[in-house]
Enzyme design. Structure first.
Site, short mmCIF file in Angstrom:
data_model
loop_
_atom_site.label_atom_id
_atom_site.label_comp_id
_atom_site.label_asym_id
_atom_site.label_seq_id
_atom_site.Cartn_x
_atom_site.Cartn_y
_atom_site.Cartn_z
N SER A 178 -5.96 16.98 -26.57
CA SER A 178 -5.96 16.72 -28.01
C SER A 178 -7.35 16.85 -28.62
O SER A 178 -8.32 16.26 -28.12
CB SER A 178 -5.41 15.32 -28.28
N HIS A 183 -2.40 20.70 -30.63
CA HIS A 183 -2.04 21.54 -29.48
C HIS A 183 -1.38 22.81 -30.01
O HIS A 183 -0.18 22.83 -30.31
CB HIS A 183 -1.09 20.79 -28.54
N HIS A 208 3.86 17.24 -23.02
CA HIS A 208 3.84 15.84 -22.60
C HIS A 208 5.24 15.34 -22.32
O HIS A 208 6.22 15.82 -22.90
CB HIS A 208 3.24 14.95 -23.70
N TYR A 230 6.42 12.60 -23.35
CA TYR A 230 6.97 11.94 -24.53
C TYR A 230 7.55 12.93 -25.55
O TYR A 230 8.22 12.53 -26.50
CB TYR A 230 5.94 11.04 -25.21
N GLU A 231 7.30 14.22 -25.36
CA GLU A 231 7.91 15.21 -26.24
C GLU A 231 9.38 15.44 -25.90
O GLU A 231 10.09 16.14 -26.62
CB GLU A 231 7.15 16.53 -26.15
N ALA A 239 -7.59 13.45 -24.05
CA ALA A 239 -8.14 12.37 -24.87
C ALA A 239 -7.61 11.07 -24.30
O ALA A 239 -6.44 10.98 -23.91
CB ALA A 239 -7.72 12.53 -26.32
N MET A 275 -1.85 9.77 -21.84
CA MET A 275 -0.43 10.11 -21.76
C MET A 275 -0.19 11.50 -21.18
O MET A 275 0.82 12.13 -21.49
CB MET A 275 0.19 10.02 -23.17
N SER A 276 -1.10 11.99 -20.35
CA SER A 276 -0.97 13.35 -19.82
C SER A 276 -1.71 13.47 -18.50
O SER A 276 -2.01 12.47 -17.85
CB SER A 276 -1.55 14.35 -20.84
N ASN A 310 -11.20 6.32 -28.19
CA ASN A 310 -11.05 4.97 -28.73
C ASN A 310 -11.20 3.96 -27.60
O ASN A 310 -11.04 4.29 -26.42
CB ASN A 310 -9.67 4.79 -29.38
N HIS A 353 -3.21 8.45 -33.83
CA HIS A 353 -3.47 9.80 -33.33
C HIS A 353 -4.54 10.49 -34.18
O HIS A 353 -5.31 11.32 -33.67
CB HIS A 353 -2.18 10.63 -33.35
#
Length: 276
Positions: free
Chosen positions: A30, A61, A83, A85-86, A113, A211-212, A235, A247
Site C-alpha cells: 500500500s 494497488h 489480500h 480480506y478482499e 504497510a 494484513m498481507s 502508524n 487506510h
C-alpha cells in the site's frame, strides 16, 4: 481452466513479453506503487489480462505486472497485491508467485504497510522482516500439493533468507537509511486490531502488524525462491496510537517514507545484479 493453471498465466505473459525474464521480483504494498514509475519499462501487463490472475481491488494497488529494470538491474514488479480480506480464497494467492517462479524468478522482495508495536519505530520507519507469525488463520498451501513447486512438508527456519537480509542491511548502510529489523505478524483484516489484540501480539514478539505478506512468503519459500521483506511503518498500532486508525493514514505515511524505500530498493537490486 482452473485456479491452478499456471501454464496459462505464463503463456499470457510471454505473449506480451517475449524477451529474457528477470530473476528478481518485487511486490509493492500500500502506497508504494509509484516505485514502478522509477523503473525503465519493457512491458506493462494489467492483472486482468492474465487468465486466472487475481485482480487487486484496494486503493493504492493498481494491479499491473511491470517488467523492466532499475539502475540496470532486471526486475519484475507486482504493482499491487491481493489480500485475504478482499474475499479471495487463500489458495488463489499462490497463483502470482507460482507464475513468477515458472517464469524463472529466483528471489523476491515483499513490501507492505504495517502498524508498529514500538514507540521508537514510528510512522515513516522501515523494518526488515526477520521472521513472521501467521495469525490469519489461513494458508495458501492447504489442499493438494503441487509437486512441481515443492514438497508437501518444508522447513521454515530460513523463510526470510539470511543472505538477502544481509544485502538489505548493506544497501541501507550505503544509502544512510535507518533499517530496523523485527517480526511481522499477519492478521486477516480488513479491520485494524483492537488494543487488547495489539498488547497480546506484542507479548508474542510481534514488532509490526499487517494484513498481507505471509501468504506470498509461504508460497515463494515452498517453491525454493529466496525471500526478503520490508514493512513501511505507517502508524503506531491501536492502543499505542492516540488517534483512530484509517487506510488514508496508511497511504499518506507510506508516501512520506517512499524516498527512503526507493533508494534502499534501487541500491539493493543494483548491487545484487553487479555481484551476480
Amino acid at each position: 481452466m482452473t485456479d491452478y493453471d499456471i501454464d496459462a498465466c505464463v503463456r499470457a505473459i510471454r505473449e506480451r513479453h517475449s524477451g529474457p525474464f528477470p530473476k528478481s521480483a518485487l511486490i509493492l504494498g500500500s502506497g508504494l506503487g509509484r516505485f514502478g514509475e522509477t523503473m525503465q519499462m519493457d512491458s506493462v501487463i494489467p492483472y486482468g489480462d492474465i487468465p486466472g490472475f487475481p485482480v487487486s481491488t484496494v486503493a493504492g494497488h493498481s494491479g499491473k505486472l511491470l517488467i523492466g529494470s532499475i539502475n540496470g538491474a532486471p526486475l519484475v514488479c507486482m504493482q499491487g497485491r491481493m489480500h485475504l480480506y478482499e474475499g479471495y480464497p487463500a489458495h488463489r494467492l499462490a497463483i502470482p508467485i507460482r507464475t513468477l517462479k515458472a517464469l524463472g524468478v529466483e528471489q523476491i522482495v515483499i513490501t507492505n504497510a504495517a502498524g508498529s508495536t514500538h514507540l521508537d519505530m514510528g510512522p515513516g520507519s522501515l523494518m526488515m522482516i526477520e521472521d513472521h507469525i501467521n495469525f490469519s488463520g489461513q494458508n495458501p498451501l492447504i489442499g493438494p500439493n503441487d509437486d512441481r513447486f515443492g514438497d508437501r512438508f518444508f522447513d521454515m527456519s530460513d523463510a526470510w533468507n539470511a543472505d538477502l537480509r544481509g544485502q538489505l542491511q548493506a544497501a541501507a548502510k550505503a544509502e544512510d537509511v535507518t533499517l530496523h529489523s523485527g517480526v511481522y505478524l499477519q492478521v486477516a483484516g480488513p479491520n485494524f486490531e483492537t488494543p487488547a489484540e495489539v498488547r497480546m501480539f506484542a507479548q508474542w514478539g510481534a514488532d509490526a502488524i499487517g494484513m498481507s505478506t505471509v501468504p506470498e512468503c509461504l508460497v515463494a519459500h515452498h517453491a525454493g525462491m529466496k525471500v526478503a521483506g520490508i514493512s513501511v511503518v505507517t502508524n503506531l498500532a491501536a492502543g499505542i496510537a492516540k488517534h483512530a486508525l484509517s487506510h488514508d493514514e496508511t497511504i499518506t505515511e507510506a508516501n512520506k517514507a517512499f524516498e527512503n524505500m526507493q533508494r534502499l530498493l534501487a541500491r539493493f537490486f543494483a548491487d545484487g545484479h553487479k555481484a551476480a
